[in-house]
Design a protein around this motif. Structure first.
Motif: not given
Length: 546
Positions: A471-478, A521-527, A529-533
């Protein structure tokens, strides 16, 4: 409020750099005439039911475009020259004369940061709705559109249709449940229900032995009609009529749920006295909906019990729907049961100062106002509600204690006239239920052509494996936003995207053992946050991790 109390309150507000809200407004000078005029009008209309509204003249608000900080007082304050205090007060008095009927306000001089400022303390009055004049609209130095202004959060504006209606009801002191019913009389109230209510609330023996007429008078259930004769009040009909909906349309609860094994919905109606409706709805949930698993940790052998939805949450929200319903509206209380969530819907908004935003963010509502005051007192006496304004807190706590997702209150706008709260299923329960139903095993048997035993082992291995080191640093922060099972679900989604950036929502749902709705719901939250696009269309696009 006394002058000393107002000045003390003002000092506390400025010293704490309080942000503007529905009863605080900062103005650099009295030259901002349109802003002062509409805010004073709004504070007089008191849409949010506050004790007082304060306008600080001589105090500028921060508006820092670089940092984004705004709506707090600039310190030290800009102030007003002492030689201009009297003329400024006269300007304010002339300005506020453009509000009709005459509003109740007082002006107070105070000093802070060695500079003078003026407090306009606006008290809510009984003679509204208050509105600004056409004269002020035509005055080029003011130029404020005439109207009945209200204050919601930091926004001073003209009300929408729903808010206008609520404002008119407020000043008419209209409470539907307190009014006489158009047709119901004492004969339409059930004497046995009245006696049962008194027995359950431990009323004195002499009251319980009264005749029906004496008892109705003691409980203030009836009143004299303008046409002569006694009529039952609407709250009495709701509490003690055998079929309240005959006199007050849609005075019942409907539970609508997915029919097992089909894509259709089926409904069950709960009628009768509303306090009995509340009890029956909760019992239906406990007997037909609630389920649990006892889950044992394979390493520690410790066990814990997890429910699909906690009973306390359901009881609090269902009872709240019945208690806070606007019974003048021809809409029933709707409770919608799906595989992965329950939605409770009332076709009216909470009474100010409580807002939908508050219900999402807060757990305590100390200054709550009630739409149906008599019903509130009776529900409290019956132990259907506990301390006033605490039901949301108990519902939220019950979900947290069960490890369930947070409750979601909607709508987020100020126009839609309904309140909906959604309770999502506990994800750990959903995972175990999916395993028990064998859905994932059957899917993998078809896809891989392996034996049931091998597929089960394969599924278990794949579901539990999470390559967090990729996982990237952004994903780990999320992921730090989550704990326990919720974190595990988020990790599985990220892992699925890491393995295949064309993975579908359905495939992620199977992999994480949750519903499609939960994945969305999780994907919306991730988007957010900037973890997923997501790039491209829903069918041909791909997921990108940041």
């Amino acid at each position: 409020m006394k002058a000393n109390d107002i000045i003390r309150m003002a000092h506390d507000i400025i010293d704490s750099c309080a942000i503007e809200n529905d009863y605080i407004e900062y103005k650099k000078s009295a030259d901002i005439k349109d802003g002062i005029l509409k805010t004073a009008c709004a504070f007089s209309n008191n849409y949010m039911n506050r004790e007082i509204g304060l306008i600080f003249v001589g105090i500028e608000e921060v508006d820092d475009k670089e940092t984004g900080e705004k709506a707090v007082p600039v310190r030290p304050i800009s102030g007003i020259k002492e030689s201009l205090i009297e003329s400024t007060e006269n300007t304010i008095k002339a300005l506020l004369a453009n509000i009709h009927p005459r509003i109740k306000y007082s002006l107070h001089q105070d000093e802070i940061d060695d500079k003078k400022y003026i407090i306009i303390a606006v008290e809510p009055g009984p003679d509204g709705p208050y509105e600004t004049s056409d004269k002020a609209e035509k005055d080029k130095k003011i130029g404020l559109k005439a109207g009945r202004y209200i204050r919601v959060r930091r926004d001073t504006r003209l009300p929408n249709k729903r808010e206008e209606f609520e404002l008119l009801k407020k000043f008419a002191d209209f409470h539907f449940t307190s009014e006489l019913n158009e047709t119901a009389t004492l004969d339409d109230l059930d004497y046995e229900y009245m006696k049962e209510y008194l027995a359950r609330t431990n009323a004195a023996p002499d009251i319980r032995a009264m005749s029906k007429l004496e008892m109705a008078k003691a409980l203030k259930l009836i009143g004299e009609s303008e046409y002569g004769g006694l009529r039952a009040k609407n709250f009495a009909v709701l509490m003690f009529a055998d079929k309240p909906e005959q006199f007050i349309p849609y005075a019942y609860v409907e539970i609508i749920r997915e029919a097992v094994g089909t894509d259709k919905m089926e409904s069950k109606r709960f009628s009768g006295p509303i306090w009995i409706q509340a009890q029956q709805v909760v019992k239906y949930f406990e007997d037909n909906i609630q389920a649990s698993y006892t889950i044992r940790d394979s390493l520690t052998n410790a066990a814990h019990r997890v429910f699909n939805w906690p009973a306390i949450m359901f009881a609090e929200l269902a009872t709240n729907c019945i208690l806070h319903k606007e019974y003048s509206k021809e809409q029933y209380v709707g409770i919608y049961l799906y595989k992965d969530h329950i939605s409770f819907i009332n076709h009216n908004r909470p009474v100010p100062p409580v807002t939908i935003e508050d219900m999402n963010e807060k757990t305590e509502f100390q200054d709550r106002n009630y739409l149906n005051k008599e019903i509130k007192e009776m529900f409290f006496s019956l132990d259907l509600i506990q301390s006033y304004g605490s039901g949301i807190r108990r519902a939220k706590n019950a979900m947290a204690d069960n490890g369930s997702p947070k409750l979601v209150f909607e709508p987020v706008n100020d126009t839609d006239d309904y309140t909906m709260v959604t309770a999502y299923i506990n994800e750990e329960f959903a995972r175990v239920k999916a395993e028990e139903d064998g859905r994932r095993v059957e899917d993998h048997i078809k896809a891989l052509g392996k034996s049931e035993k091998n597929v089960t082992e394969n599924v278990t291995e794949n579901v539990t494996e999470v390559v967090t080191e990729l996982f990237s640093d952004v994903s780990k922060k999320y992921l730090k936003n989550y704990k326990g099972r919720q974190k595990a679900t988020a990790e599985k989604i990220l892992n699925a995207i890491t393995s295949n950036n064309h993975v579908t929502i359905a495939e992620m749902a199977k992999f994480a053992s949750v519903s499609d709705r939960t994945i969305k719901r999780y994907l919306k939250d991730m988007q957010e946050f900037g973890a997923v696009e997501r790039k491209g269309s829903d069918t041909d696009g791909e997921w990108l991790l940041h």
